[in-house]
Design a protein around this motif. Structure first.
Motif, PDB file in Angstrom:
ATOM      1  N   SER A   1      34.999  29.828  63.615  1.00 38.61           N
ATOM      2  CA  SER A   1      33.980  29.082  63.138  1.00 38.61           C
ATOM      3  C   SER A   1      32.995  28.292  64.335  1.00 38.61           C
ATOM      4  N   THR A   2      31.976  27.774  63.710  1.00 40.85           N
ATOM      5  CA  THR A   2      31.063  27.210  64.453  1.00 40.85           C
ATOM      6  C   THR A   2      31.131  25.775  64.542  1.00 40.85           C
TER       7      THR A   2
ATOM      8  N   ILE B   1      35.517  22.036  59.294  1.00 40.97           N
ATOM      9  CA  ILE B   1      35.184  21.689  57.914  1.00 40.97           C
ATOM     10  C   ILE B   1      36.035  20.061  58.305  1.00 40.97           C
TER      11      ILE B   1
ATOM     12  N   MET C   1      34.775  28.152  53.865  1.00 44.91           N
ATOM     13  CA  MET C   1      35.798  27.049  54.125  1.00 44.91           C
ATOM     14  C   MET C   1      35.543  25.863  53.303  1.00 44.91           C
ATOM     15  N   GLN C   2      34.238  25.394  53.211  1.00 43.19           N
ATOM     16  CA  GLN C   2      33.937  24.184  52.274  1.00 43.19           C
ATOM     17  C   GLN C   2      34.415  24.657  50.800  1.00 43.19           C
TER      18      GLN C   2
ATOM     19  N   TYR D   1      41.068  25.035  60.286  1.00 44.71           N
ATOM     20  CA  TYR D   1      39.715  24.959  60.474  1.00 44.71           C
ATOM     21  C   TYR D   1      39.379  23.357  60.479  1.00 44.71           C
TER      22      TYR D   1
ATOM     23  N   ASN E   1      32.337  33.424  66.852  1.00 45.62           N
ATOM     24  CA  ASN E   1      32.813  32.463  65.982  1.00 45.62           C
ATOM     25  C   ASN E   1      33.993  33.034  65.010  1.00 45.62           C
TER      26      ASN E   1
ATOM     27  N   ASN F   1      30.632  28.945  57.030  1.00 42.48           N
ATOM     28  CA  ASN F   1      31.250  27.722  56.631  1.00 42.48           C
ATOM     29  C   ASN F   1      31.270  27.449  54.920  1.00 42.48           C
TER      30      ASN F   1
ATOM     31  N   SER G   1      20.346  23.752  60.574  1.00 43.41           N
ATOM     32  CA  SER G   1      21.466  23.939  61.118  1.00 43.41           C
ATOM     33  C   SER G   1      21.970  22.710  62.076  1.00 43.41           C
TER      34      SER G   1
ATOM     35  N   LEU H   1      25.462  21.869  60.211  1.00 44.47           N
ATOM     36  CA  LEU H   1      26.617  22.520  60.701  1.00 44.47           C
ATOM     37  C   LEU H   1      26.933  21.875  62.230  1.00 44.47           C
TER      38      LEU H   1
ATOM     39  N   SER I   1      37.651  20.188  61.398  1.00 50.17           N
ATOM     40  CA  SER I   1      36.399  20.014  62.391  1.00 50.17           C
ATOM     41  C   SER I   1      36.944  19.212  63.504  1.00 50.17           C
TER      42      SER I   1
END
Length: 390
Positions: A172-173, A176, A299-300, A366, A146, A296, A14, A18, A368
């Motif tokens: 989101s955590t 992206i 989103m990826q 989203y 999230n 995730n 993680s 992430l 990053s």
């Protein structure tokens, strides 16, 4: 002198997958210590991010004695480090980390809720896991859901009060990095032919892809069943499954496991550190999970321009807009899943339109860098509030 920041996850992957980009950024402003169970991924974090690392073993199961040992060890680390902020992720790290931080008097105790495993449990286990959510929230000074739907779930089920919980940004955590998840990168384009060859894909193969843990809660049984039905009508279809089995925690039915290993239209790969080349050769990403936080991988896939079929659960139905960047189907419903998979196979124009919209949505909502800035601002805000009180 920099404030000390501890980021804690149950398993090191993680941190690596992430949170690594956040760790790199935060190290400019904080003395960062990354804590997780021991493993190669934790050592890799120490090599790739300018942060210190510490191994404290934690389990993902209900293990009271081991959990007490974990709390004791985390208390020792926190007493030695004296962090200003402890920020935990994942359920067990959240429980142990927040209890330890409360016991030793860490002033700012933050926990991110990225999923609620309790939702799919029953009986005593469900009650026990519900109590752990309440205890984690009680020990934290602030809770970050999230996604907006996750926040509503936490409040509605009384795991947390509305005053203590919020969503950072759009959810989101980690967001992206769309510069990395970019289908037009020369290396990604060049790897397509090699990847298709390695997977024994014919030129006209239509690829459905799933990336995640090979467990029941991810809807693997429904996905395999729906695909096998479609394959009977069109043997040019391929189901690409990427991710590890977890036979001790959530084993798949023997018949499904056998199909994954032996069906001529299914390709399975274990955990991959770089999933981009698999998304790049995929026509549709399918994610029929029973429960999620803010996944995730969807989103990826979107950033890579792959339309998605997802189940109608929080997180998934917040990233995907029906008919715009994908399709939403009922949970645990094989016929509806099969229909959605058949629809996107049969409508290339709709699929192309969704692919175009998918990347634009991820970039605008989203990215990053945007989320990291918002998390940093939240840290600064909490430090300022604490200083004002003292």
């Amino acid at each position: 002198m920099k404030h000390k920041l501890m980021r804690i996850t149950t398993v090191p992957i993680s941190l690596l997958v992430l949170l690594k980009k956040q760790l790199v950024f935060m190290s400019q402003y904080f003395d960062v210590l990354a804590v997780s169970s021991a493993g190669d991924a934790l050592q890799q974090v120490g090599k790739e991010a300018p942060v210190r690392i510490k191994a404290v073993n934690m389990t993902r199961r209900v293990t009271p004695l081991q959990d007490l040992v974990g709390i004791f060890k985390l208390c020792r680390v926190m007493l030695a480090e004296r962090p200003s902020i402890v920020h935990t992720h994942t359920p067990k790290a959240g429980l142990l980390g927040m209890i330890a931080a409360k016991l030793v008097g860490v002033p700012i105790r933050l926990h991110t809720v990225a999923g609620l495993p309790v939702l799919e449990k029953k009986g005593l286990l469900k009650w026990t896991m519900g109590i752990t959510e309440i205890l984690t929230s009680a020990c934290a000074t602030h809770i970050y859901a999230n996604s907006p739907n996750m926040m509503r779930l936490m409040i509605d089920r009384r795991y947390c009060t509305g005053k203590k919980i919020k969503v950072i940004g759009r959810g989101s955590t980690g967001g992206i990095d769309t510069a990395v998840f970019n289908p037009d990168l020369p290396g990604i384009i060049a790897a397509k032919t090699e990847t298709r060859t390695a997977l024994r894909l014919k030129d006209d193969a239509f690829v459905y892809c799933f990336i995640g843990r090979m467990v029941g809660d991810k809807g693997i049984s429904e996905l395999v069943s729906a695909f096998c039905n479609l394959y009977k009508q069109n043997p040019r279809m391929i189901l690409l499954l990427v991710g590890p089995f977890e036979n001790e925690l959530d084993p798949l039915p023997a018949a499904i496991h056998k199909l994954i290993n032996e069906h001529e239209g299914i390709r399975w790969l274990d955990f991959q550190t770089d999933i981009r080349k698999y998304l790049a050769i995929s026509d549709v990403f399918v994610f029929p999970s029973y429960r999620e936080g803010f996944p995730n991988v969807i989103m990826q896939a979107g950033a890579m321009g792959v339309p998605c079929i997802v189940s109608n659960i929080n997180g998934c139905n917040e990233i995907i807009n029906e008919g715009l960047n994908g399709l939403i189907v009922p949970v645990k419903n094989i016929p509806h899943l099969e229909q959605a998979m058949a629809r996107l196979h049969a409508t290339p124009t709709e699929r192309l339109n969704m692919a175009t919209a998918s990347r634009a949505i991820i970039q605008s909502r989203y990215e990053s860098d945007l989320l990291i800035g918002q998390i940093f601002s939240e840290y600064q805000l909490q430090i300022q509030k604490y200083n004002n009180k003292n």
